[in-house]
Motif scaffolding. Structure first.
Motif, mmCIF file in Angstrom:
data_model
loop_
_atom_site.group_PDB
_atom_site.id
_atom_site.type_symbol
_atom_site.label_atom_id
_atom_site.label_comp_id
_atom_site.label_asym_id
_atom_site.label_seq_id
_atom_site.Cartn_x
_atom_site.Cartn_y
_atom_site.Cartn_z
ATOM 1 N N GLY A 27 15.308 -59.407 -3.858
ATOM 2 C CA GLY A 27 14.900 -58.039 -3.396
ATOM 3 C C GLY A 27 15.500 -56.947 -3.622
ATOM 4 N N LEU A 100 19.077 -51.581 -2.719
ATOM 5 C CA LEU A 100 18.814 -52.444 -2.006
ATOM 6 C C LEU A 100 18.379 -51.857 -0.587
ATOM 7 N N ALA A 101 17.386 -52.220 0.166
ATOM 8 C CA ALA A 101 17.018 -51.650 1.399
ATOM 9 C C ALA A 101 17.069 -50.112 1.349
#
Length: 118
Positions: A27, A100-101
């Motif tokens: 992710g 990330l995120a």
């Protein structure tokens, strides 16, 4: 996300080593990758870097001897070190700037020791 570096060891001057660094997890995307080293009693310095577009840069001291590449999965990188010199001795760290995120952070590997004997 974790980075795992490997490939260090003891080599004679003039020899070669190949370092690897792999990012585990999912992710995320990787922007910039780089190898740094820290010699005894010295500050950590950039050895080589590579962008997501494959643009590379090298410290003057390793230009022409070291080559940084990215793996096919884009989650790994390598440092091929040829014509090693005693001054290349040190702990080598990999670093990746990872998105990330919605935010980007720097991640570091644990370091792998390279010792070049003269």
């Amino acid at each position: 996300v974790q980075l795992q570096a490997s490939g260090g060891g003891l080599v004679q001057a003039g020899g070669s080593l190949r370092l690897s660094c792999a990012a585990t997890g999912s992710g995320f995307n990787i922007n910039v990758m780089g190898w740094y080293r820290q010699a005894p009693g010295k500050q950590r310095e950039l050895v080589a870097g590579i962008t997501s577009e494959g643009i590379t840069n090298y410290a003057d001291s390793v230009q022409g001897r070291f080559t940084i590449t990215r793996g096919t999965t884009k989650k790994t990188m390598y440092l091929q070190m040829n014509s090693l010199k005693s001054e290349d001795t040190g702990v080598y760290y990999c670093r990746m700037r990872i998105g990330l995120a919605g935010s980007a952070s720097d991640y570091w590997g644990q370091g792998t020791l390279v010792t070049v004997s003269s």
